[in-house]
Design a protein around this motif. Structure first.
Motif, PDB file in Angstrom:
ATOM      1  N   SER A  41       5.917   3.127  -7.689  1.00 44.86           N
ATOM      2  CA  SER A  41       4.800   3.883  -8.235  1.00 44.86           C
ATOM      3  C   SER A  41       4.110   4.637  -7.101  1.00 44.86           C
ATOM      4  O   SER A  41       4.417   4.422  -5.921  1.00 44.86           O
ATOM      5  CB  SER A  41       3.794   2.943  -8.889  1.00 44.86           C
ATOM      6  OG  SER A  41       3.279   2.048  -7.924  1.00 44.86           O
ATOM      7  N   GLU A  60       1.127   4.103  -6.325  1.00 42.09           N
ATOM      8  CA  GLU A  60       0.377   3.049  -5.645  1.00 42.09           C
ATOM      9  C   GLU A  60       1.225   2.363  -4.575  1.00 42.09           C
ATOM     10  O   GLU A  60       0.780   2.170  -3.440  1.00 42.09           O
ATOM     11  CB  GLU A  60      -0.121   2.018  -6.660  1.00 42.09           C
ATOM     12  CG  GLU A  60      -0.699   0.785  -5.993  1.00 42.09           C
ATOM     13  CD  GLU A  60      -1.420  -0.133  -6.970  1.00 42.09           C
ATOM     14  OE1 GLU A  60      -1.600   0.237  -8.145  1.00 42.09           O
ATOM     15  OE2 GLU A  60      -1.817  -1.238  -6.531  1.00 42.09           O
ATOM     16  N   SER A  81       0.714   2.407  -0.431  1.00 41.54           N
ATOM     17  CA  SER A  81       0.669   1.195   0.381  1.00 41.54           C
ATOM     18  C   SER A  81       1.641   1.293   1.552  1.00 41.54           C
ATOM     19  O   SER A  81       1.306   0.946   2.692  1.00 41.54           O
ATOM     20  CB  SER A  81       0.993  -0.009  -0.507  1.00 41.54           C
ATOM     21  OG  SER A  81       0.933  -1.186   0.243  1.00 41.54           O
ATOM     22  N   LEU A  98      -9.572   3.974  -5.865  1.00 34.37           N
ATOM     23  CA  LEU A  98      -8.210   3.583  -5.483  1.00 34.37           C
ATOM     24  C   LEU A  98      -7.861   2.177  -5.978  1.00 34.37           C
ATOM     25  O   LEU A  98      -8.757   1.404  -6.319  1.00 34.37           O
ATOM     26  CB  LEU A  98      -8.107   3.628  -3.949  1.00 34.37           C
ATOM     27  CG  LEU A  98      -7.467   4.865  -3.325  1.00 34.37           C
ATOM     28  CD1 LEU A  98      -7.882   6.135  -3.997  1.00 34.37           C
ATOM     29  CD2 LEU A  98      -7.784   4.922  -1.841  1.00 34.37           C
ATOM     30  N   PRO A  99      -6.576   1.874  -5.982  1.00 36.16           N
ATOM     31  CA  PRO A  99      -6.158   0.506  -6.334  1.00 36.16           C
ATOM     32  C   PRO A  99      -6.872  -0.504  -5.448  1.00 36.16           C
ATOM     33  O   PRO A  99      -6.896  -0.348  -4.220  1.00 36.16           O
ATOM     34  CB  PRO A  99      -4.654   0.498  -6.037  1.00 36.16           C
ATOM     35  CG  PRO A  99      -4.233   1.914  -6.041  1.00 36.16           C
ATOM     36  CD  PRO A  99      -5.429   2.748  -5.711  1.00 36.16           C
ATOM     37  N   GLU A 100      -7.412  -1.514  -6.055  1.00 35.16           N
ATOM     38  CA  GLU A 100      -8.204  -2.498  -5.306  1.00 35.16           C
ATOM     39  C   GLU A 100      -7.385  -3.172  -4.205  1.00 35.16           C
ATOM     40  O   GLU A 100      -7.928  -3.610  -3.189  1.00 35.16           O
ATOM     41  CB  GLU A 100      -8.770  -3.540  -6.275  1.00 35.16           C
ATOM     42  CG  GLU A 100      -9.898  -4.381  -5.730  1.00 35.16           C
ATOM     43  CD  GLU A 100     -11.078  -3.539  -5.260  1.00 35.16           C
ATOM     44  OE1 GLU A 100     -11.748  -3.946  -4.292  1.00 35.16           O
ATOM     45  OE2 GLU A 100     -11.328  -2.458  -5.848  1.00 35.16           O
ATOM     46  N   ALA A 101      -6.079  -3.202  -4.400  1.00 41.79           N
ATOM     47  CA  ALA A 101      -5.213  -3.859  -3.410  1.00 41.79           C
ATOM     48  C   ALA A 101      -5.240  -3.148  -2.064  1.00 41.79           C
ATOM     49  O   ALA A 101      -4.916  -3.741  -1.033  1.00 41.79           O
ATOM     50  CB  ALA A 101      -3.777  -3.931  -3.929  1.00 41.79           C
ATOM     51  N   TYR A 102      -5.631  -1.887  -2.063  1.00 41.15           N
ATOM     52  CA  TYR A 102      -5.681  -1.160  -0.795  1.00 41.15           C
ATOM     53  C   TYR A 102      -6.776  -1.689   0.119  1.00 41.15           C
ATOM     54  O   TYR A 102      -6.704  -1.541   1.332  1.00 41.15           O
ATOM     55  CB  TYR A 102      -5.936   0.327  -1.029  1.00 41.15           C
ATOM     56  CG  TYR A 102      -4.739   1.099  -1.548  1.00 41.15           C
ATOM     57  CD1 TYR A 102      -3.559   0.452  -1.885  1.00 41.15           C
ATOM     58  CD2 TYR A 102      -4.792   2.467  -1.685  1.00 41.15           C
ATOM     59  CE1 TYR A 102      -2.466   1.160  -2.366  1.00 41.15           C
ATOM     60  CE2 TYR A 102      -3.703   3.187  -2.158  1.00 41.15           C
ATOM     61  CZ  TYR A 102      -2.555   2.528  -2.501  1.00 41.15           C
ATOM     62  OH  TYR A 102      -1.486   3.240  -2.963  1.00 41.15           O
TER      63      TYR A 102
END
Lengths: 210, 210
Positions: free
Chosen positions: A66, A68, A72, A133-137
């Motif tokens: 993806s 995302e 990453s 943004l995606p919280e995982a970042y």
DNA sequence: AATGATTTTAGACTGATCGTCTAATAAATG
DNA sequence: CATTTATTAGACGATCAGTCTAAAATCATT
């Protein structure tokens, strides 16, 4: 731009002999890092990366799950690239520790100037965008800063043992201070299209050490 | 959120007597500033602003020529709002000059905490995005910084006349340094969801003055 | 050499969302 | 009552990230 017009990609399974292997994935990451460094995550469309890297869309989703996941990977790539650049200067034994930092700063300014101050810091860009943004970042970006800070802190401690910095100073904290402010300086340099903010901040930082 | 559920807007020219919706433009700007402060320009869709302000889409283009024009108005609005906040502290004669700056910093941190460190600085956000934004924003954003810097520089000069800052220091340059670094600190505070970066930068700045 | 499996590319397609614009509506005005 | 002015409703085309099917080139097995 580092346009690399390789021979046009061929369809089908690539020959095992040709170490062209990771070429496509590499090209995507390189183009991605360049785009994210300039415009950030949200403003960068897949199509832009694709046409910059001369890679069709079908390939993108073969190599990355993806956008995302791609982002990453780009963060990781940039973090490592920049850590290497940092080390190249901060571990340069031909210079006194603080001179190494100055060399890094000069290098960074030259790099920004080379791109006409249109590119900033990928990590800073995405940090600023974090709310979208995606919280995982979040943890990933923070970890990159922690890593850079550790490398700078080591250099400052070395300067300390040589008396270039007062014995009482907390080098970890000074390194933290540096990266906080440096990102602001990069932001401002991009806005003004000038290296002056970088120099103003650097000068203040060194004054703080004295 | 400051939800204000008014009666739904009616089509057509509004009655002169009932200025209930005289604030449509205001509501749009308020919602816009909130959104831009959180997510920046590119990541903020019109629909989001619209639903936040409870205003239908058709109205938006009655009050603003484009998203670009709207953004410009939001920058101006935020710049003025923030300048007022700055003055409220920096001109507070009940405090010594440097204490005024400390008060502003504490206020800013409290403000960020109130929004759980999800909002940053609108001008910083858009500055970071500049490469993806209308070129006309560049001068406008820079002018806001120049304005804020002038207000801080005046305060620092006052501190200088009272001996709180060494006579030899260039207060304009110190103010410039402050805003360069402060934007970095806001960025980092947003990333870490913590006021600590603000305090680390502030502490370093005051150490620099001493 | 023939066959089938594996890896990569091609690019049309989808549904959501983007910013913009035109036509309709309602009150004011004369 | 006719015209002008102020406001809104919702359609519109463009673009977005992401999916999917098929084709192509090589490998692996025999």
């Amino acid at each position: 731009m580092e346009m690399v017009n390789l021979p046009p990609r061929k369809r089908g399974r690539p020959p095992k002999q040709a170490p062209n292997h990771a070429g496509t994935r590499e090209a995507l990451l390189r183009a991605g890092v360049a785009a994210l460094t300039r415009k950030g995550f949200v403003a960068t469309g897949l199509d832009e990366i694709l046409s910059l890297a001369n890679v069709p869309k079908g390939s993108f989703y073969h190599y990355f799950a993806s956008k995302e996941a791609f982002g990453s990977a780009a963060i990781a790539r940039y973090g490592a690239y920049f850590a290497a650049k940092l080390d190249r200067h901060l571990l340069d034994e031909s210079l006194a520790p603080l001179e190494r930092l100055r060399a890094f700063i000069a290098d960074a300014e030259a790099g920004m100037r080379r791109h006409e101050f249109r590119r900033g810091c990928l990590v800073g860009n995405l940090g600023q965008e974090m709310s979208a943004l995606p919280e995982a970042y979040r943890d990933q970006l923070d970890a990159v800063f922690v890593d850079w800070e550790a490398r700078l802190a080591a250099c400052l401690r070395l300067a300390q043992t040589r008396g270039e910095i007062g014995a009482g100073r907390d080098c970890a904290r000074l390194a933290h201070f540096f990266w906080i402010g440096w990102e602001g300086a990069v932001l401002r340099a991009k806005l003004r299209r000038s290296g002056q903010p970088l120099r103003v901040f650097a000068e203040g930082f060194f004054a703080l050490l004295a």
